[in-house]
Design a protein around this motif. Structure first.
Motif, PDB file in Angstrom:
ATOM      1  N   ARG A  57      47.720  93.336 -10.450  1.00 37.95           N
ATOM      2  CA  ARG A  57      46.356  93.397 -10.970  1.00 37.95           C
ATOM      3  C   ARG A  57      45.653  94.669 -10.494  1.00 37.95           C
ATOM      4  NH1 ARG A  57      43.101  88.774  -9.113  1.00 37.95           N
ATOM      5  NH2 ARG A  57      41.323  90.064  -8.610  1.00 37.95           N
ATOM      6  N   ALA A 117      36.571  96.878  -9.717  1.00 39.24           N
ATOM      7  CA  ALA A 117      37.089  96.480 -11.034  1.00 39.24           C
ATOM      8  C   ALA A 117      37.915  95.201 -10.950  1.00 39.24           C
ATOM      9  CB  ALA A 117      37.912  97.612 -11.642  1.00 39.24           C
ATOM     10  N   CYS A 118      38.574  94.989  -9.819  1.00 36.39           N
ATOM     11  CA  CYS A 118      39.409  93.793  -9.644  1.00 36.39           C
ATOM     12  C   CYS A 118      38.654  92.642  -8.991  1.00 36.39           C
ATOM     13  CB  CYS A 118      40.630  94.138  -8.792  1.00 36.39           C
ATOM     14  SG  CYS A 118      41.897  95.023  -9.683  1.00 36.39           S
ATOM     15  N   ARG A 134      45.239 101.735 -13.398  1.00 36.63           N
ATOM     16  CA  ARG A 134      45.724 102.347 -14.648  1.00 36.63           C
ATOM     17  C   ARG A 134      44.590 102.435 -15.663  1.00 36.63           C
ATOM     18  NH1 ARG A 134      49.594  99.241 -15.240  1.00 36.63           N
ATOM     19  NH2 ARG A 134      51.180 100.592 -14.335  1.00 36.63           N
ATOM     20  N   ASN A 135      43.806 101.373 -15.756  1.00 42.26           N
ATOM     21  CA  ASN A 135      42.668 101.357 -16.674  1.00 42.26           C
ATOM     22  C   ASN A 135      41.673 102.470 -16.334  1.00 42.26           C
ATOM     23  OD1 ASN A 135      40.818 100.392 -18.671  1.00 42.26           O
ATOM     24  ND2 ASN A 135      39.718  99.326 -17.050  1.00 42.26           N
ATOM     25  N   ILE A 136      41.373 102.622 -15.066  1.00 38.93           N
ATOM     26  CA  ILE A 136      40.427 103.655 -14.642  1.00 38.93           C
ATOM     27  C   ILE A 136      40.994 105.047 -14.908  1.00 38.93           C
ATOM     28  CG2 ILE A 136      39.296 104.695 -12.627  1.00 38.93           C
ATOM     29  CD1 ILE A 136      39.074 101.751 -11.536  1.00 38.93           C
ATOM     30  N   GLU A 179      42.460 104.775 -19.472  1.00 36.77           N
ATOM     31  CA  GLU A 179      41.531 104.351 -20.511  1.00 36.77           C
ATOM     32  C   GLU A 179      40.134 104.936 -20.313  1.00 36.77           C
ATOM     33  OE1 GLU A 179      41.761 100.114 -21.033  1.00 36.77           O
ATOM     34  OE2 GLU A 179      43.952 100.190 -21.084  1.00 36.77           O
ATOM     35  N   ARG A 180      39.729 105.041 -19.079  1.00 36.20           N
ATOM     36  CA  ARG A 180      38.409 105.620 -18.812  1.00 36.20           C
ATOM     37  C   ARG A 180      38.495 107.132 -18.632  1.00 36.20           C
ATOM     38  NH1 ARG A 180      36.011 101.480 -14.313  1.00 36.20           N
ATOM     39  NH2 ARG A 180      36.511  99.558 -15.392  1.00 36.20           N
ATOM     40  N   SER A 214      47.004  97.493 -12.481  1.00 36.49           N
ATOM     41  CA  SER A 214      46.457  97.445 -13.828  1.00 36.49           C
ATOM     42  C   SER A 214      45.031  97.993 -13.864  1.00 36.49           C
ATOM     43  CB  SER A 214      46.488  96.004 -14.349  1.00 36.49           C
ATOM     44  OG  SER A 214      45.926  95.934 -15.624  1.00 36.49           O
ATOM     45  N   CYS A 215      44.219  97.613 -12.903  1.00 38.70           N
ATOM     46  CA  CYS A 215      42.848  98.125 -12.821  1.00 38.70           C
ATOM     47  C   CYS A 215      42.855  99.633 -12.585  1.00 38.70           C
ATOM     48  CB  CYS A 215      42.068  97.425 -11.706  1.00 38.70           C
ATOM     49  SG  CYS A 215      41.655  95.710 -12.081  1.00 38.70           S
TER      50      CYS A 215
END
Length: 170
Positions: A5, A30-31, A11-13, A16-17, A8-9
């Protein structure tokens, strides 16, 4: 499960951001966990970023292996590898463009270069062997290094070096 998790957070930051300035605090937030919890799994921000990149690298290598197994010839396989590497590099473009003044990050990424080259070489060698193109034992590593350079330089493209690769595969 928490480690995944956190990855994943992160990776998102990062992706994706489009935020190369990821912090342990931003991942923890974020988590929904305490900052110290992130440090239980990752010793530093650089270690967390490397873990994210390595995880995606492993996924990319798995997909690349499957595609190389279906390649009609060695040149097509190298072109496939160039495309996959370019996609990987594009995904991490913002992260890879961190200014040189942030040497701690650059050093961490450079320390992974040999890993990237060796793991890519391990996919290229069977391709060359399958099509009787392994003319020299250093050729797979040479091609891996060349493909890595192509992938990380937006001004260089596979089509520009195709004639050179073709001569190497004779």
């Amino acid at each position: 499960e928490l480690k995944e998790r956190l990855l994943s957070c992160a990776r998102n930051i990062l992706i994706e951001r489009k935020n190369p300035d990821l912090t342990i605090r931003s991942v923890a937030s974020a988590c929904g966990v305490a900052t110290g919890t992130v440090y239980n799994y990752f010793s530093s921000k650089e270690n967390l970023i490397e873990s994210v990149i390595q995880g995606d690298w492993s996924v990319m290598l798995g997909a690349l292996e499957q595609k190389l197994a279906e390649a009609e010839d060695a040149m097509t396989g190298l072109e496939i590898a160039a495309h996959e590497l370019e996609c990987f590099s594009d995904r991490y473009y913002e992260v890879l463009q961190i200014p040189p003044t942030r040497l701690h990050w650059n050093d961490a990424f450079r320390s992974r270069h040999q890993f990237f080259a060796d793991s890519l070489c391990a996919r290229i060698q069977p391709l060359l062997e399958r099509f009787d193109c392994l003319t020299h034992p250093v050729l797979p590593l040479f091609l891996a290094e060349a493909l890595l350079v192509l992938a990380t330089d937006p001004d260089k493209h596979f089509e520009n070096v195709r004639p050179i690769f073709e001569k190497l595969l004779i």
